[in-house]
Design a protein around this motif. Sequence first.
Motif, PDB file in Angstrom:
ATOM      1  N   GLN A  34       0.827  -1.186   0.000  1.00  0.00           N
ATOM      2  CA  GLN A  34       0.000   0.000   0.000  1.00  0.00           C
ATOM      3  C   GLN A  34       0.870   1.247   0.000  1.00  0.00           C
ATOM      4  O   GLN A  34       2.043   1.211   0.359  1.00  0.00           O
ATOM      5  CB  GLN A  34      -0.945   0.021   1.204  1.00  0.00           C
ATOM      6  CG  GLN A  34      -0.276   0.232   2.548  1.00  0.00           C
ATOM      7  CD  GLN A  34      -1.283   0.216   3.669  1.00  0.00           C
ATOM      8  OE1 GLN A  34      -1.756  -0.841   4.081  1.00  0.00           O
ATOM      9  NE2 GLN A  34      -1.618   1.394   4.181  1.00  0.00           N
ATOM     10  N   ASN A  36       0.360   5.900   0.123  1.00  0.00           N
ATOM     11  CA  ASN A  36      -0.508   7.063   0.241  1.00  0.00           C
ATOM     12  C   ASN A  36      -0.148   8.064  -0.836  1.00  0.00           C
ATOM     13  O   ASN A  36       1.033   8.389  -1.030  1.00  0.00           O
ATOM     14  CB  ASN A  36      -0.373   7.708   1.620  1.00  0.00           C
ATOM     15  CG  ASN A  36      -0.969   6.856   2.720  1.00  0.00           C
ATOM     16  OD1 ASN A  36      -1.934   6.132   2.493  1.00  0.00           O
ATOM     17  ND2 ASN A  36      -0.408   6.921   3.907  1.00  0.00           N
ATOM     18  N   ASP A  37      -1.153   8.544  -1.552  1.00  0.00           N
ATOM     19  CA  ASP A  37      -0.961   9.482  -2.649  1.00  0.00           C
ATOM     20  C   ASP A  37      -1.587  10.821  -2.271  1.00  0.00           C
ATOM     21  O   ASP A  37      -2.771  10.878  -1.925  1.00  0.00           O
ATOM     22  CB  ASP A  37      -1.621   8.918  -3.918  1.00  0.00           C
ATOM     23  CG  ASP A  37      -1.157   9.638  -5.175  1.00  0.00           C
ATOM     24  OD1 ASP A  37      -0.148  10.359  -5.099  1.00  0.00           O
ATOM     25  OD2 ASP A  37      -1.801   9.466  -6.213  1.00  0.00           O
ATOM     26  N   VAL A  67      -5.518  12.806   1.190  1.00  0.00           N
ATOM     27  CA  VAL A  67      -4.618  11.661   1.048  1.00  0.00           C
ATOM     28  C   VAL A  67      -5.428  10.471   0.552  1.00  0.00           C
ATOM     29  O   VAL A  67      -6.408  10.064   1.185  1.00  0.00           O
ATOM     30  CB  VAL A  67      -3.933  11.314   2.384  1.00  0.00           C
ATOM     31  CG1 VAL A  67      -3.059  10.068   2.225  1.00  0.00           C
ATOM     32  CG2 VAL A  67      -3.103  12.486   2.879  1.00  0.00           C
ATOM     33  N   ARG A  68      -5.035   9.931  -0.584  1.00  0.00           N
ATOM     34  CA  ARG A  68      -5.694   8.743  -1.131  1.00  0.00           C
ATOM     35  C   ARG A  68      -4.858   7.514  -0.816  1.00  0.00           C
ATOM     36  O   ARG A  68      -3.655   7.485  -1.060  1.00  0.00           O
ATOM     37  CB  ARG A  68      -5.856   8.858  -2.647  1.00  0.00           C
ATOM     38  CG  ARG A  68      -6.928   9.822  -3.082  1.00  0.00           C
ATOM     39  CD  ARG A  68      -7.107   9.826  -4.584  1.00  0.00           C
ATOM     40  NE  ARG A  68      -7.417   8.503  -5.100  1.00  0.00           N
ATOM     41  CZ  ARG A  68      -7.731   8.251  -6.369  1.00  0.00           C
ATOM     42  NH1 ARG A  68      -7.794   9.235  -7.240  1.00  0.00           N
ATOM     43  NH2 ARG A  68      -8.002   7.032  -6.763  1.00  0.00           N
ATOM     44  N   GLU A  69      -5.495   6.514  -0.269  1.00  0.00           N
ATOM     45  CA  GLU A  69      -4.807   5.258   0.027  1.00  0.00           C
ATOM     46  C   GLU A  69      -4.877   4.350  -1.194  1.00  0.00           C
ATOM     47  O   GLU A  69      -5.954   4.092  -1.720  1.00  0.00           O
ATOM     48  CB  GLU A  69      -5.472   4.580   1.225  1.00  0.00           C
ATOM     49  CG  GLU A  69      -4.783   3.290   1.640  1.00  0.00           C
ATOM     50  CD  GLU A  69      -5.502   2.609   2.784  1.00  0.00           C
ATOM     51  OE1 GLU A  69      -4.954   2.590   3.895  1.00  0.00           O
ATOM     52  OE2 GLU A  69      -6.626   2.100   2.557  1.00  0.00           O
TER      53      GLU A  69
END
Length: 215
Positions: A34, A36-37, A67-69
């Motif tokens: 994973q 974070n973006d 923040v997109r996971e």
Amino acid sequence: MIGSALGISPIEVNDQWLRADRFKMGVVGKHYGQANDLWQIRKYENKHLNKYKKGEEKRPYKTAVIVRELLYGLNLTLYLTFSDSADFDAIKSALSNPKWALSLGREDELIRISSMNEVELKKKEKGLYIFKDTIIPGDVNELGYRPVLEDGVKGNLLQKAPRIVNLPSFFDTKRNSEARIPTKYQKFTFISSLPISLEEDCYYDDFDNQFFFIF
């Protein structure tokens, strides 16, 4: 996902399926990485738009950072159960031949169904069971859980700890608008690769050797 398979809008899913409580589900799954973006988004609000029209603001929007996971190699097993056999047949047919592309939510999270099976789940009476890689309705902090520290669990245990999230479960929509407004929230606990023990009644799948909840 069900709405896309049927070819109906999120509003119809909310009103015809969620509010009517026509199905319940359980989730078991894992991912292999994973990240974070960081994203910058534009938010349009009436207050800001009115100021822009009056010349008091340079732009009709304001910016925000989210923040997109991102999950890599995500594999999920979804257990869907219906009180009406006609709904079961309709969804099974729709998922076999979906009208729209299936996704987990955002448009770039397309999914592929590798198999569909009818299974008979075993309901377990209240007891102490081990849960891993699943979702539990409610806050496990209030249910008295304990972490199970196995030899195979590696990495930062704080990052693998149960995560409690308050998510919208019902929505309302304004007239002549596709915007959805959450009207009811529910807490869910996401259990990752760090197992926990919990004394509750639940369901068990022999094939996947997993305990999980139907909600």
